[in-house]
Design an enzyme around this catalytic site. Structure first.
Site, PDB file in Angstrom:
ATOM      1  N   LYS A  32       0.819  -1.218   0.000  1.00 39.53           N
ATOM      2  CA  LYS A  32       0.000   0.000   0.000  1.00 39.53           C
ATOM      3  C   LYS A  32       0.852   1.267   0.000  1.00 39.53           C
ATOM      4  CE  LYS A  32      -1.800   0.982   4.001  1.00 39.53           C
ATOM      5  NZ  LYS A  32      -1.273   2.253   4.518  1.00 39.53           N
ATOM      6  N   THR A  33       1.852   1.317   0.867  1.00 38.32           N
ATOM      7  CA  THR A  33       2.678   2.529   0.984  1.00 38.32           C
ATOM      8  C   THR A  33       3.406   2.820  -0.321  1.00 38.32           C
ATOM      9  OG1 THR A  33       2.972   2.111   3.355  1.00 38.32           O
ATOM     10  CG2 THR A  33       4.515   3.640   2.314  1.00 38.32           C
ATOM     11  N   ASP A 223      -4.905   8.187   3.252  1.00 38.23           N
ATOM     12  CA  ASP A 223      -4.469   6.847   3.653  1.00 38.23           C
ATOM     13  C   ASP A 223      -5.359   6.343   4.800  1.00 38.23           C
ATOM     14  OD1 ASP A 223      -2.960   4.537   3.837  1.00 38.23           O
ATOM     15  OD2 ASP A 223      -1.361   5.458   5.019  1.00 38.23           O
ATOM     16  N   GLU A 224      -5.487   5.026   4.928  1.00 38.77           N
ATOM     17  CA  GLU A 224      -6.265   4.390   6.010  1.00 38.77           C
ATOM     18  C   GLU A 224      -7.667   5.003   6.107  1.00 38.77           C
ATOM     19  OE1 GLU A 224      -5.120   1.802   7.219  1.00 38.77           O
ATOM     20  OE2 GLU A 224      -2.971   1.898   7.603  1.00 38.77           O
ATOM     21  N   GLN A 254      -9.554  -4.120   7.923  1.00 38.00           N
ATOM     22  CA  GLN A 254      -8.676  -3.681   9.005  1.00 38.00           C
ATOM     23  C   GLN A 254      -9.241  -2.455   9.725  1.00 38.00           C
ATOM     24  OE1 GLN A 254      -4.294  -4.029   8.267  1.00 38.00           O
ATOM     25  NE2 GLN A 254      -4.905  -4.402   6.147  1.00 38.00           N
ATOM     26  N   ARG A 607      -0.276  -9.788  10.756  1.00 40.14           N
ATOM     27  CA  ARG A 607       1.028  -9.216  11.141  1.00 40.14           C
ATOM     28  C   ARG A 607       2.147 -10.224  10.910  1.00 40.14           C
ATOM     29  NH1 ARG A 607      -0.154  -5.116   9.827  1.00 40.14           N
ATOM     30  NH2 ARG A 607      -2.063  -6.186   9.230  1.00 40.14           N
TER      31      ARG A 607
END
Length: 756
Positions: A32-33, A223-224, A254, A607
């Site tokens: 994503k980043t 973002d998010e 998430q 994770r």
């Protein structure tokens, strides 16, 4: 454009679609980043002025990392992008425009402590009950109102809100909110929530300002996006309304911050705001093995409210996900600690490759103690070490003062906590009197009328009597009974219980966990002295910090799953997977809450890069009572093809060969007698449940109980007597229970049914 060559087709398509409304649904570990940073770099390469780009994130760390990556592609032009957290970006905007809403450009920003201090003063001035109008509760009520754009006037005029406040006896919260807002304004101060609330006010009441920034920010990226609240959603929608060049990035799977006001509907309904929306799904997970991805997919598939995607991994298949069962939370800690120590010793894994994730902070205690005993270094993230938390230190200070009344630091910590009318002036007078008369603080406290005026000596004398009563208690009661008595009669428990905020509930749970640890300590059979002062000595040794400790040392990470979001580790342990703990008991009343708990579990699973272990205990102490636990429904939802059930227990080999034989036989039967479940079978059929007593269960006369007899206990289940000791009426039986291992029971209290 060589920087695009390293992207997969989905990533590249999302980067190159620079115009119009775009939603990038980014699965865990999907890069994503990289996509966000390359998309911004691509805009600049296409001659978009960096001053016209706004990028909103949720952490300063994320913003810093993105800016650095963009600079590697486009150079120093990246410095001109408006990029940062919502709060930092709009604080910057308000510095320029705040005079339009009556604030000076150099307005002060209050942090949480500043806000609570002001509220505390107002509550006191209004002569309200400080326990009923708990400052944390009032602060959270006001914060929630601002995030939902409810002004003080609207709060007071809303019949539903007012009815709710009056029903709890807190009818003055609206007035407190109004006075608080007035005092902040008078002081030229905004609190953290005001930075978004006042931005909304500014854009709503000053169309010329809105028009200015709509034209300035021609391209928006968020973002998010699944973590945005109503206030953030409205700001973004207003700013993008003119050009509609908006790109939001996130993963509905998430979304785990509803308790902070995040609204998952913002991402689920994004297409309703932008009918011409183009959606790109990043479905390749680069972080995790195929088995871990498959487990995550099988879990999240149970949520009805979601954006469908098919996450996959082209990494190695990897180990199956191990499910460990423990008899207790302490044994769960041992299982995890030994697994980490073994991987470190035999395979050369670094400690920083391991993370232990849990639902609540209180669960760290058993993990910390087990790691310490094996000398495994660790670090608590997102919170203090269990024994360093304020509420734990407060209660332990009461314990310390009970056994050593000359402990000056303990006196200063708790003499007025919970509040008992002993102010700073009185404490200062006590210290001066002790110094002038060469006496300890405690000696002055015990003879308060001699050294203090009548107005303050009464409260001090009452405090002395309280501690003296605790001292008497220690001589006749167990460690646990003494600790519980102190927690209750100091009113510390009551004080924490009255705080219904998220933080307050966490502190209350931590005290419960400390008392659970003392209960287990008081029942240990492997030590001779089990008094409270011996427990405290053990704790003092556990918390003896090494001042030379390197903060960058190789350590195992311990944290809540909420704190772990955005992080990744090669080896992850998700512990405490039991009904009413994870999922939380508070989430079981609605599908919305339960689905958020499931998303939280999904975050924990994803994770992990190479190895994932899930664990649960069949019993935990809750307020001194051993409670049977059932495995979490989330374990049962996992496709059994990807699981390896490991029910070996961490127990020392006993001196009793019969016990070892019985244990071995039961473990062999438990682990190998059943065929492997087919892929369609869920694990609910093979995970053990809490014991249900046999129909018509009735305790037998145990006066003739002998070694070798088989028995049933209504909570512990079926077992076999392996040892008898003592004389009537204090005869004890050591019994090995199938699901709980070895227990020693006093027969005059034990309710056993003799089978044969």
């Amino acid at each position: 454009m060589d920087y695009l060559d390293g992207l997969n087709p989905s990533q590249r398509a999302a980067v190159e679609q620079t115009e119009g409304a775009v939603m990038i649904v980014a699965g865990a570990g999907s890069g994503k980043t990289r996509v966000i940073t390359y998309r911004v770099a691509h805009l600049i390469r296409k001659d978009v002025d960096p001053f016209n780009i706004l990028v909103l994130t949720f952490t300063n760390k994320a913003a810093k990392e993105m800016r650095e990556r963009i600079m590697k592609v486009v150079g120093n032009e990246a410095k001109n992008i408006w990029m940062g957290t919502f709060h930092s970006v709009f604080a910057k905007l308000l510095r320029v425009e705040s005079t339009k809403i009556g604030y000076p450009s150099n307005f002060t920003i209050y942090d949480t402590d500043d806000s609570k201090s002001l509220l505390r003063s107002i509550i006191k001035e209004k002569q309200l009950d400080e326990k009923l109008y708990n400052v944390n509760f009032v602060y959270n009520r006001i914060s929630s109102s601002k995030n939902n754009l409810v002004s003080p006037a609207a709060y007071l005029q809303n019949a539903q809100i007012q009815a709710e406040d009056f029903s709890t006896g807190r009818g003055s919260i609206g007035e407190l909110y109004q006075i608080y807002a007035q005092r902040c304004f008078k002081s030229g101060a905004m609190d953290f929530d005001d930075l978004l609330y006042k931005t909304n006010v500014l854009l709503r009441e000053h169309p010329e300002v809105l028009y200015k920034y709509q034209n300035k920010f021609k391209y928006l990226m968020v973002d998010e996006y699944q973590d945005t609240n109503y206030s953030q959603y409205l700001i973004v929608k207003k700013l993008a309304a003119n050009n509609e060049n908006i790109c939001v990035v996130g993963d509905d799977a998430q979304s785990i911050y509803a308790f902070r006001g995040a609204n998952i509907q913002n991402i689920l309904n994004f297409e309703k705001d932008y009918p011409d929306l183009k959606v790109y799904k990043l479905e390749q997970n680069y972080r995790s093995t195929q088995n871990i991805v498959n487990v995550a997919n099988s879990i999240i598939a149970n949520n009805k409210n979601q954006l469908k995607k098919s996450v996959f991994s082209e990494n190695e298949t990897g180990d199956k996900i191990k499910v460990c069962r423990a008899f207790s939370d302490n044994e769960e800690g041992k299982i995890v600690a030994e697994a980490i120590a073994q991987e470190h010793a035999l395979k050369g894994s670094q400690y920083h490759d391991f993370a232990i994730l849990y639902r609540t902070n209180a669960q760290s205690r058993a993990m910390e103690e087990a790691l310490r005993k094996l000398n495994v270094p660790y670090k608590i993230y997102g919170g203090l070490s269990f024994y360093q938390r304020k509420e734990i230190k407060d209660l332990i200070a009461y314990f310390r003062l009970t056994f050593n009344p000359n402990d000056e630091e303990a006196i200063k910590r708790i003499i007025n906590y919970p509040r008992r009318g002993i102010g700073d002036t009185t404490i200062e007078r006590i210290m001066i009197a002790a110094d002038q008369n060469n006496l300890t603080l405690w000696e002055i406290i015990c003879d308060a009328p001699k050294y203090l005026d009548s107005r303050s000596s009464g409260s001090v004398a009452t405090f002395a009597l309280l501690i003296q009563s605790f001292q008497v208690m220690t001589k006749t009661h167990s460690a646990y009974d003494t600790a519980l008595h102190i927690a209750q009669h100091s009113t510390l428990l009551k004080d924490l219980y009255s705080d219904k905020s998220v933080e307050g509930l966490s502190r209350y749970e931590n005290i419960q966990e400390l008392l659970n640890g003392i209960k287990e300590f008081s029942e240990r059979e492997d030590i001779e002295e089990r008094s409270l002062d011996i427990f405290m000595q053990d704790i003092a040794l556990l918390t003896n910090d090494d001042n030379d400790k390197n903060p960058d040392a190789d350590t195992v990470s311990l944290m809540t799953i909420h704190s772990a979001k955005g992080l990744e580790f090669d080896n992850v342990f998700v512990v405490g997977l039991e009904e009413n703990l994870f999922p939380s008991q508070m989430s079981l009343s609605s599908r919305t809450d339960l689905e958020e708990e499931r998303r939280l579990f999904y975050v924990g699973i994803t994770r992990a890069g190479k190895k994932l272990t899930l664990s649960y205990a069949t019993s935990r102490y809750r307020w001194g009572t051993l409670t049977s636990c059932e495995p979490s429904r989330f374990i049962e939802e996992i496709d059994a093809r990807y699981l390896e059930l490991d029910f070996k227990q961490v127990q020392k080999k006993s001196d009793n060969p019969f016990l070892d034989e019985e244990r071995s036989a039961w473990q062999q039967k438990e682990m190998f007698s059943k065929p492997k479940p087919p892929s369609s079978v869920k694990t609910s059929s093979i995970l053990p449940k809490a014991h249900v007593p046999s129909a018509g269960f009735s305790p037998s006369d145990t006066s003739g109980l002998q070694v070798g007899m088989e028995v049933e206990h209504e909570r512990f289940g079926f077992g076999k007597v392996i040892h008898m000791e003592g004389n009537k009426p204090d005869l004890k039986a050591t019994i090995f229970f199938k699901d709980l291992g070895q227990k020693q029971l006093l027969l005059k209290f034990a309710k056993l049914r003799i089978i044969k």
